[in-house]
Enzyme design. Structure first.
Site, PDB file in Angstrom:
ATOM      1  N   CYS A  10       3.030  26.865  15.776  1.00 17.56           N
ATOM      2  CA  CYS A  10       3.348  28.178  14.777  1.00 17.56           C
ATOM      3  C   CYS A  10       2.581  29.418  15.184  1.00 17.56           C
ATOM      4  O   CYS A  10       2.000  29.319  16.434  1.00 17.56           O
ATOM      5  CB  CYS A  10       2.715  27.665  13.601  1.00 17.56           C
ATOM      6  N   CYS A  13      -1.157  28.755  16.108  1.00 18.58           N
ATOM      7  CA  CYS A  13      -1.554  28.094  17.166  1.00 18.58           C
ATOM      8  C   CYS A  13      -1.266  28.945  18.398  1.00 18.58           C
ATOM      9  O   CYS A  13      -2.143  28.725  19.409  1.00 18.58           O
ATOM     10  CB  CYS A  13      -0.392  26.713  17.524  1.00 18.58           C
TER      11      CYS A  13
END
Length: 80
Positions: A10, A13
């Protein structure tokens, strides 16, 4: 030093990976930065909220994206 960024890929991240690489470069560390997206491996670290930051097999952060300065603090504490 072996650093793992735990998460499904994501935006958070990606941001954690970016600030971690900035911190590694800023400290001049010899470190391997690895992205881990496998849910089984993430769960094995006890991470319930991503992203997670693991340094030398120890979870040092989970569930938030810190600043590069905070990651620098975390990493420099491990090199002392």
């Amino acid at each position: 030093m072996h650093i793992k960024i735990l998460g499904p890929g994501c935006a958070n991240c990606a941001n954690l990976e970016r600030v971690t690489r900035e911190a590694v470069d800023g400290l001049g560390l010899s470190a391997t930065v690895e992205k881990v997206t496998d849910y089984g491996e993430i769960a094995a670290y006890g991470i319930m909220r991503t992203p997670g930051l693991v340094v030398d097999d120890e979870v040092v952060l989970a569930g938030l994206v810190p600043t590069a300065a905070r990651v620098t603090e975390l990493l420099s504490a491990r090199t002392a």
